[in-house]
Design an enzyme around this catalytic site. Structure first.
Site, PDB file in Angstrom:
ATOM      1  N   ASP B 138       0.429  -1.696  -0.574  1.00  6.36           N
ATOM      2  CA  ASP B 138       0.052  -0.149   0.190  1.00  6.36           C
ATOM      3  C   ASP B 138       0.829   1.415   0.265  1.00  6.36           C
ATOM      4  O   ASP B 138       1.878   1.426   0.841  1.00  6.36           O
ATOM      5  CB  ASP B 138      -1.073   0.026   1.202  1.00  6.36           C
ATOM      6  CG  ASP B 138      -1.654   1.363   0.949  1.00  6.36           C
ATOM      7  OD1 ASP B 138      -2.087   1.125   0.298  1.00  6.36           O
ATOM      8  OD2 ASP B 138      -2.709   1.423   2.006  1.00  6.36           O
ATOM      9  N   HIS B 145      -4.032  14.294   1.303  1.00  2.00           N
ATOM     10  CA  HIS B 145      -4.005  12.675   2.286  1.00  2.00           C
ATOM     11  C   HIS B 145      -3.399  12.702   2.971  1.00  2.00           C
ATOM     12  O   HIS B 145      -3.899  12.882   4.985  1.00  2.00           O
ATOM     13  CB  HIS B 145      -4.199  12.058   1.677  1.00  2.00           C
ATOM     14  CG  HIS B 145      -4.840  10.291   2.764  1.00  2.00           C
ATOM     15  ND1 HIS B 145      -5.855  10.351   3.684  1.00  2.00           N
ATOM     16  CD2 HIS B 145      -4.032   9.146   2.934  1.00  2.00           C
ATOM     17  CE1 HIS B 145      -6.034   8.816   4.359  1.00  2.00           C
ATOM     18  NE2 HIS B 145      -4.540   8.912   4.680  1.00  2.00           N
ATOM     19  N   GLU B 210     -10.938   3.622   2.621  1.00  2.00           N
ATOM     20  CA  GLU B 210      -9.766   4.077   2.444  1.00  2.00           C
ATOM     21  C   GLU B 210     -10.522   4.145   0.867  1.00  2.00           C
ATOM     22  O   GLU B 210     -10.717   2.985   0.611  1.00  2.00           O
ATOM     23  CB  GLU B 210      -8.967   3.401   2.425  1.00  2.00           C
ATOM     24  CG  GLU B 210      -8.607   4.380   3.739  1.00  2.00           C
ATOM     25  CD  GLU B 210      -6.763   3.998   3.995  1.00  2.00           C
ATOM     26  OE1 GLU B 210      -6.289   3.066   3.221  1.00  2.00           O
ATOM     27  OE2 GLU B 210      -6.737   5.197   5.352  1.00  2.00           O
ATOM     28  N   GLU B 212      -9.432   3.835  -2.900  1.00  2.00           N
ATOM     29  CA  GLU B 212      -7.870   3.706  -4.171  1.00  2.00           C
ATOM     30  C   GLU B 212      -8.243   3.770  -4.976  1.00  2.00           C
ATOM     31  O   GLU B 212      -9.337   2.710  -5.096  1.00  2.00           O
ATOM     32  CB  GLU B 212      -6.864   2.704  -2.600  1.00  2.00           C
ATOM     33  CG  GLU B 212      -7.447   3.054  -1.289  1.00  2.00           C
ATOM     34  CD  GLU B 212      -5.244   3.055  -0.462  1.00  2.00           C
ATOM     35  OE1 GLU B 212      -5.134   2.178  -1.643  1.00  2.00           O
ATOM     36  OE2 GLU B 212      -5.596   2.603   0.904  1.00  2.00           O
ATOM     37  N   ASP B 244      -9.371  -0.371   0.739  1.00  2.00           N
ATOM     38  CA  ASP B 244      -8.771  -0.459   2.070  1.00  2.00           C
ATOM     39  C   ASP B 244      -9.154  -0.139   3.821  1.00  2.00           C
ATOM     40  O   ASP B 244      -8.687   0.824   3.867  1.00  2.00           O
ATOM     41  CB  ASP B 244      -7.361   0.155   1.532  1.00  2.00           C
ATOM     42  CG  ASP B 244      -6.464  -0.412   2.495  1.00  2.00           C
ATOM     43  OD1 ASP B 244      -6.633  -1.636   2.337  1.00  2.00           O
ATOM     44  OD2 ASP B 244      -5.022  -0.370   2.587  1.00  2.00           O
ATOM     45  N   GLN B 251      -5.319   0.813  14.949  1.00  2.00           N
ATOM     46  CA  GLN B 251      -4.294   1.243  14.371  1.00  2.00           C
ATOM     47  C   GLN B 251      -3.519   2.882  15.403  1.00  2.00           C
ATOM     48  O   GLN B 251      -2.127   2.681  15.158  1.00  2.00           O
ATOM     49  CB  GLN B 251      -4.732   2.072  13.191  1.00  2.00           C
ATOM     50  CG  GLN B 251      -3.618   2.751  12.191  1.00  2.00           C
ATOM     51  CD  GLN B 251      -3.720   3.553  11.019  1.00  2.00           C
ATOM     52  OE1 GLN B 251      -4.837   2.877  10.171  1.00  2.00           O
ATOM     53  NE2 GLN B 251      -3.267   3.974   9.703  1.00  2.00           N
ATOM     54  N   TYR B 255       0.153   1.366  15.973  1.00  2.00           N
ATOM     55  CA  TYR B 255       1.340   1.660  14.453  1.00  2.00           C
ATOM     56  C   TYR B 255       2.622   1.541  15.352  1.00  2.00           C
ATOM     57  O   TYR B 255       3.574   2.127  13.979  1.00  2.00           O
ATOM     58  CB  TYR B 255       0.274   2.606  13.810  1.00  2.00           C
ATOM     59  CG  TYR B 255       0.604   3.749  13.626  1.00  2.00           C
ATOM     60  CD1 TYR B 255       0.598   4.188  14.777  1.00  2.00           C
ATOM     61  CD2 TYR B 255       1.649   4.345  12.641  1.00  2.00           C
ATOM     62  CE1 TYR B 255       0.316   6.081  14.785  1.00  2.00           C
ATOM     63  CE2 TYR B 255       1.899   5.620  13.243  1.00  2.00           C
ATOM     64  CZ  TYR B 255       1.035   6.751  14.028  1.00  2.00           C
ATOM     65  OH  TYR B 255       1.261   8.067  14.599  1.00  2.00           O
ATOM     66  N   SER B 268      -9.858  -6.467   2.631  1.00  2.00           N
ATOM     67  CA  SER B 268      -9.189  -5.594   1.475  1.00  2.00           C
ATOM     68  C   SER B 268      -9.956  -5.939   0.879  1.00  2.00           C
ATOM     69  O   SER B 268     -10.068  -7.016  -0.255  1.00  2.00           O
ATOM     70  CB  SER B 268      -7.800  -5.120   1.240  1.00  2.00           C
ATOM     71  OG  SER B 268      -6.932  -4.888   2.698  1.00  2.00           O
TER      72      SER B 268
END
Lengths: 438, 438
Positions: B138, B145, B210, B212, B244, B251, B255, B268
């Site tokens: 990704d 963004h 998301e 994409e 996604d 997260q 993360y 996804s």
């Protein structure tokens, strides 16, 4: 769920040469799997089991007709060029084959004459990656490594607040994982010195190894169905030694905010032999948290995990420089460590990975993360041993290193040893750094 | 390297129903690929090409004997259940098949009678993922963004220093990618409110999409052999729409320091139809950097990339809540955006990904990263539209959302449109959120 049984009996002896040496890697109590063929041949790779100084060619053993009819489909799966199908069969099948092999390879078996022609000397075989890796995940389970690396970046606050709660991991690159013997060119990429105004492009100057274990998934789980910790080990096929090469300077510039990328995807090298979880039963240990550390959240906790979740596996990293190789000198030891120090167990990794519904597939690879011990000299990377490249280490022959140089060969080994139990070994993973491409 | 040719001629018309509608997704100038079978059947999936309101079953077309003998191996590869073998053949083969299909599907072809029985109405097919995804990466190519999300975490310094130099990306989870129609249970995981002393375990409360594009790799490269930017597009098979899914609260806690992990690996979703790069030639655009931004480093720069590296693809995201679905109301639009705003091109992603020697393989998937435009209402995620969950958005029917609720269906679409050129579409990707498992 894996229990001590007759295959672990320390009194067992094999009729195969080299299997009864007390310091050998592959006694009859081990029986690890690989995919191999005669060195330099164009033959198909096939599944094999290590025993003493030899590999038992499972395709040949199947053809020799030594297995019971009901076990033949299992042997056939284990004899394939890639072992994903065998890994998918699950622990009952793996155990049944282990028991049959243990009996066939013991001294006094009537099948010795039939099996002897199925042995290949280990010195005369070459390996391939034993399984297709659908996804590779790298964990970060050594609190000593996380603290040491964190200290280089954040001296006052080395360990991030999530570390003692979350089995930290990230998705890795599967395509660049290969088996011992893999060579690779020093990677190029964007580098930026802390005091430079702009990045530049060039060969990595801070090339490092990471001393890890590889954990190979057996049976998968469907998307949306987490694996509870009580079942987690049933999904693990086995363990190997794993060198997760790292380009520290590329990593430092690229990794915020989404994690390591090109600093990790140029090569990752596994040892050819996969030691099954069942072979490791005598080396299980209690998983104990310091009173000062938080207890795992309930989904990461179980009686079995507390009583026997840890694996006491000794790790060792050695370096043979180009100059040593030229002079015929063998590799010199850089450090030793143990997976016993891991802050999270294999079962906790499996359960955490799937708790959101993520599906694992047969042959998936987990890296344990760099296994550094509590003492500075037990560090599993040069980044740590050289204090971030600030203090060169001096090798036995007087050479110095902060990071790896072209021509350096890194050797990693692992073994388990305990009083009253036969030592078992993992073999080794060996790989050499080639110069960057012009 | 992909040039305008007779297949792009705006005057071309097809004999297939629905192919000549000016607002259709699948005119004869498009010809995207998928893997499908009759809905509800137990037949094998097979490769197909969209044309108007139909899919041309390539296995049936091959059997009908309409292709030249030298093209038959290419058609056979494209007719498989998984298209990885076709993707591996490279651009000459893809172009040759596109040209042949364009001629066979034009008004006046003598093959119409032979091909008509090979058409399946799009309303009567079901899809599978058209390719095995070895690795999924990704990227993070929308500077809008990256800035908007960065501002939520670091108001004074939203964009990190590496962003304008490095095509930031991270390794994703391939196993949990599936095709449009994928449903998934709201993921569970560790959550920690900023003011909580300890994390807790439970269902994600900040579930997001998301918006994409997915980029599918065709021909791969061997490990250790980077792909120069001049050759990069030859390795790209095509483009799809990609959702996604993200668990923002999982997260936020997990993360650091190694990037997103379980917040991304529960699902996804890709659109079934893959639009080839060749079909997109009329929609290429110059790639221009603002004077205030650094120029790309030389390995990420080429004449072609500057002149025509960008793709002007319009994106759209819609939401159908559970309440709307019950009342039979169609989805309401949340935002639109364009891939034209991407800070990095597809060629730059390919070249950067391989510059360290990393090998790509046929069928590998790149996500473009969330495509948000420069205006706030062009944001490609709820995280941005709701200002980090602080300002609920009001839907057309009066309902409000900060993040996704159970029963919500997210629809994403993409198309290209330009004066004097036939519009081409990507179809859509649709997926519904199910409640967390008890």
């Amino acid at each position: 769920m894996y229990q001590l049984n007759e295959t672990h009996d320390p009194a067992l002896r094999s009729w195969v040469a080299g299997a009864n040496r007390p310091d050998g890697d592959f006694p009859i109590q081990n029986l690890p799997f690989a995919s191999l063929r005669p060195m330099g041949s164009n033959q198909a790779f096939r599944g094999a089991v290590a025993i003493g100084d030899h590999a038992l060619d499972l395709a040949a053993a199947l053809a020799a007709g030594v297995f019971d009819a009901e076990l033949e489909p299992v042997v056939r799966a284990a004899a394939q060029p890639k072992l994903n199908g065998f890994m998918a069969l699950g622990p009952e099948a793996w155990s049944a084959l282990r028991l049959a092999l243990s009996r066939l390879l013991r001294e006094g078996t009537p099948q010795q004459a039939a099996l002897a022609p199925c042995l290949l000397p280990l010195s005369e075989v070459e390996y391939q990656l034993a399984h297709n890796i659908g996804d590779y995940t790298d964990f970060y389970t050594s609190v000593h490594h996380a603290t040491a690396v964190g200290r280089l970046f954040r001296p006052d606050n080395p360990l991030l607040p999530n570390y003692k709660w979350v089995p930290i991991g990230y998705h890795g690159r599967a395509s660049s994982v290969d088996v011992s013997g893999q060579t690779f060119h020093r990677p190029c990429g964007q580098l930026k010195a802390p005091d430079a105004a702009e990045p530049s492009f060039g060969p990595c100057k801070r090339l490092d190894y990471e001393l890890e274990l590889g954990i190979i998934i057996g049976k998968g789980n469907p998307l949306g169905q987490p694996i509870a910790i009580e079942q987690a080990e049933q999904h693990v096929f086995g363990v190997c030694v794993f060198n997760d090469w790292s380009a520290r300077d590329i990593q430092a510039w690229e990794y915020q905010p989404l994690g390591p990328f090109l600093s990790k995807s140029f090569a990752s090298t596994v040892s050819p032999w996969i030691v099954t979880l069942e072979a490791l039963v005598p080396f299980r240990a209690g998983f104990v948290r310091d009173a000062s550390d938080p207890q795992p959240l309930p989904y990461l906790d179980s009686d079995h995990n507390r009583q026997a979740g840890a694996l006491d596996i000794q790790l060792e990293c050695l370096l043979q420089t180009g100059a040593m190789a030229e002079r015929g000198e063998s590799a010199t030891r850089l450090s030793t460590s143990s997976f016993r120090h891991s802050y999270w167990t294999v079962a906790q990794m499996v359960t955490h990975h799937t708790v959101n519904g993520c599906n694992l597939q047969p042959g998936d690879l987990f890296g344990s993360g760099t296994q550094s011990g509590p003492k500075p000299e037990e560090a599993g990377s040069l980044l740590e041993l050289s204090a971030g490249g600030k203090q060169a280490i001096t090798l036995a022959n007087g050479e110095q290193r902060t990071f790896l140089e072209d021509g350096d060969t890194v050797v990693m080994r692992a073994h388990c040893q305990r009083e009253g139990v036969v030592r078992i070994g993992f073999g080794e993973v060996v790989s050499t750094v080639l110069p960057a491409k012009a």
